[in-house]
Design a protein around this motif. Sequence first.
Motif, PDB file in Angstrom:
ATOM      1  N   VAL A 242      -2.374 -16.481   9.475  1.00 11.29           N
ATOM      2  CA  VAL A 242      -1.678 -15.598   8.534  1.00 11.29           C
ATOM      3  C   VAL A 242      -1.197 -14.346   9.262  1.00 11.29           C
ATOM      4  O   VAL A 242      -1.971 -13.689   9.974  1.00 11.29           O
ATOM      5  CB  VAL A 242      -2.599 -15.214   7.361  1.00 11.29           C
ATOM      6  N   GLU A 243       0.054 -13.986   9.085  1.00  5.95           N
ATOM      7  CA  GLU A 243       0.618 -12.802   9.735  1.00  5.95           C
ATOM      8  C   GLU A 243       0.419 -11.564   8.868  1.00  5.95           C
ATOM      9  O   GLU A 243       0.543 -11.630   7.641  1.00  5.95           O
ATOM     10  CB  GLU A 243       2.111 -13.012  10.000  1.00  5.95           C
ATOM     11  N   GLY A 244       0.114 -10.438   9.507  1.00  9.96           N
ATOM     12  CA  GLY A 244      -0.026  -9.167   8.795  1.00  9.96           C
ATOM     13  C   GLY A 244      -1.325  -9.008   8.050  1.00  9.96           C
ATOM     14  O   GLY A 244      -1.528  -7.993   7.372  1.00  9.96           O
ATOM     15  N   LEU A 245      -2.235  -9.969   8.151  1.00 11.90           N
ATOM     16  CA  LEU A 245      -3.514  -9.882   7.444  1.00 11.90           C
ATOM     17  C   LEU A 245      -4.498  -9.039   8.253  1.00 11.90           C
ATOM     18  O   LEU A 245      -4.688  -9.267   9.450  1.00 11.90           O
ATOM     19  CB  LEU A 245      -4.077 -11.287   7.218  1.00 11.90           C
ATOM     20  N   THR A 246      -5.113  -8.070   7.603  1.00 15.71           N
ATOM     21  CA  THR A 246      -6.069  -7.179   8.283  1.00 15.71           C
ATOM     22  C   THR A 246      -7.467  -7.360   7.697  1.00 15.71           C
ATOM     23  O   THR A 246      -7.634  -7.865   6.574  1.00 15.71           O
ATOM     24  CB  THR A 246      -5.645  -5.713   8.124  1.00 15.71           C
ATOM     25  N   VAL A 247      -8.451  -6.922   8.451  1.00 22.19           N
ATOM     26  CA  VAL A 247      -9.825  -7.011   7.976  1.00 22.19           C
ATOM     27  C   VAL A 247     -10.037  -6.125   6.751  1.00 22.19           C
ATOM     28  O   VAL A 247     -10.849  -6.435   5.880  1.00 22.19           O
ATOM     29  CB  VAL A 247     -10.803  -6.638   9.110  1.00 22.19           C
ATOM     30  N   GLU A 248      -9.279  -5.031   6.659  1.00 20.74           N
ATOM     31  CA  GLU A 248      -9.395  -4.148   5.492  1.00 20.74           C
ATOM     32  C   GLU A 248      -9.002  -4.888   4.208  1.00 20.74           C
ATOM     33  O   GLU A 248      -9.633  -4.709   3.157  1.00 20.74           O
ATOM     34  CB  GLU A 248      -8.505  -2.911   5.674  1.00 20.74           C
ATOM     35  N   GLN A 267     -14.904 -12.698  12.871  1.00 17.83           N
ATOM     36  CA  GLN A 267     -15.907 -11.891  13.567  1.00 17.83           C
ATOM     37  C   GLN A 267     -15.999 -10.483  12.981  1.00 17.83           C
ATOM     38  O   GLN A 267     -17.098  -9.951  12.781  1.00 17.83           O
ATOM     39  CB  GLN A 267     -15.566 -11.832  15.056  1.00 17.83           C
ATOM     40  N   GLN A 268     -14.853  -9.895  12.678  1.00 17.93           N
ATOM     41  CA  GLN A 268     -14.853  -8.534  12.124  1.00 17.93           C
ATOM     42  C   GLN A 268     -15.481  -8.490  10.726  1.00 17.93           C
ATOM     43  O   GLN A 268     -16.240  -7.575  10.398  1.00 17.93           O
ATOM     44  CB  GLN A 268     -13.421  -8.004  12.065  1.00 17.93           C
ATOM     45  N   GLN A 272     -18.838  -6.384   9.545  1.00 18.16           N
ATOM     46  CA  GLN A 272     -18.748  -5.288   8.583  1.00 18.16           C
ATOM     47  C   GLN A 272     -19.262  -5.646   7.186  1.00 18.16           C
ATOM     48  O   GLN A 272     -19.802  -4.789   6.486  1.00 18.16           O
ATOM     49  CB  GLN A 272     -17.287  -4.816   8.474  1.00 18.16           C
ATOM     50  N   SER A 273     -19.088  -6.889   6.780  1.00 16.98           N
ATOM     51  CA  SER A 273     -19.551  -7.292   5.447  1.00 16.98           C
ATOM     52  C   SER A 273     -19.891  -8.781   5.440  1.00 16.98           C
ATOM     53  O   SER A 273     -19.182  -9.592   4.849  1.00 16.98           O
ATOM     54  CB  SER A 273     -18.455  -6.975   4.397  1.00 16.98           C
ATOM     55  N   PRO A 274     -20.984  -9.162   6.090  1.00 15.56           N
ATOM     56  CA  PRO A 274     -21.335 -10.560   6.229  1.00 15.56           C
ATOM     57  C   PRO A 274     -21.586 -11.284   4.919  1.00 15.56           C
ATOM     58  O   PRO A 274     -21.439 -12.496   4.827  1.00 15.56           O
ATOM     59  CB  PRO A 274     -22.611 -10.523   7.084  1.00 15.56           C
ATOM     60  N   GLU A 275     -21.954 -10.547   3.857  1.00 24.01           N
ATOM     61  CA  GLU A 275     -22.238 -11.183   2.570  1.00 24.01           C
ATOM     62  C   GLU A 275     -20.986 -11.855   1.977  1.00 24.01           C
ATOM     63  O   GLU A 275     -21.091 -12.793   1.184  1.00 24.01           O
ATOM     64  CB  GLU A 275     -22.810 -10.177   1.583  1.00 24.01           C
ATOM     65  N   LEU A 276     -19.787 -11.377   2.365  1.00 20.56           N
ATOM     66  CA  LEU A 276     -18.563 -11.993   1.862  1.00 20.56           C
ATOM     67  C   LEU A 276     -18.413 -13.439   2.322  1.00 20.56           C
ATOM     68  O   LEU A 276     -17.785 -14.261   1.657  1.00 20.56           O
ATOM     69  CB  LEU A 276     -17.328 -11.207   2.330  1.00 20.56           C
ATOM     70  N   LEU A 277     -18.991 -13.755   3.466  1.00 19.26           N
ATOM     71  CA  LEU A 277     -18.867 -15.097   4.031  1.00 19.26           C
ATOM     72  C   LEU A 277     -19.918 -16.064   3.498  1.00 19.26           C
ATOM     73  O   LEU A 277     -19.840 -17.273   3.746  1.00 19.26           O
ATOM     74  CB  LEU A 277     -18.982 -15.014   5.555  1.00 19.26           C
TER      75      LEU A 277
END
Length: 279
Positions: A242-248, A267-268, A272-277
């Motif tokens: 995906v283009e333009g997708l940021t970790v934020e 990895q990011q 920063q927020s492993p619970e999301l995965l």
Amino acid sequence: MRTERWQQVIERIKTIPEHPVLTSCLVLFGLAIVVFGLSYSYYVEDYYNFVGQVLAEAHGMLFDIAVIGILIYWLNENGQKRMRIRMYLDEIEDFRLWESEEAAFRTAGNIKRLNRHGKCKLDLVNCHLARTNLSHILLKESNLNSANITHSNLIQCNLENARMNQTDFQGSNLNQANLSRSYASGAIFSNTFLIKANFKGSFLIKANFENALLTEANLQGSVLMGANLKNANLLKADLRGVEGLTVEQLLEAKTLQNALLDEHLHQQVAEQSPELLTT
């Protein structure tokens, strides 16, 4: 007395042209008498040769009827089809910009009729289609820019390569819809059901997916620059390439459980927020 009877006869004769079938029968009867009368001598003197010629002409007549009949039928059907398509397109144009329930349902009905006539590339710019059922509709390469399609059903709808810039799909159901290679910059997909929707290769710049259900959605190779993913459910979604997708953007999602991400983004998020995965 006789004068009255003659007048009645004349009046009845005058009414004959008002009855096409009767007129045709009378004309046929009259011509038959003339033709058979003129041909009587041939029947008597040269019957077999004459009948052979009549049969030969009859075969030619049947061939002409078959060819001309089929051609006329095809031309008539094709002409009527073109007239119906033109009428449906004119009705869509008449209802454009009219924000009412009647306009929405009339436009949706015309879209379905056009689909049945094999026409799917439609101009639906600024059309009002709120609360309509467009499931399984084919709108490939159509222009739906700035259309209002809120709270509608578009299940398994084909919007491949369609233009949907600034289109409002808020609260609609697009489960299993095909939106691949579409142009939906600024489109509103908030509170929308997009389970197994296909956005592969689509332009979704600044699109709003807030609270959207994107479970198993295919966003591979799309452009999500500036897109709003706040509280979006991305369970098992494909976000590779995906283009333009940021970790934020990803950190604002509701869940990324089992989502397919590029290695650096995965990895990011894990840092920063492993619970999301996992949830």
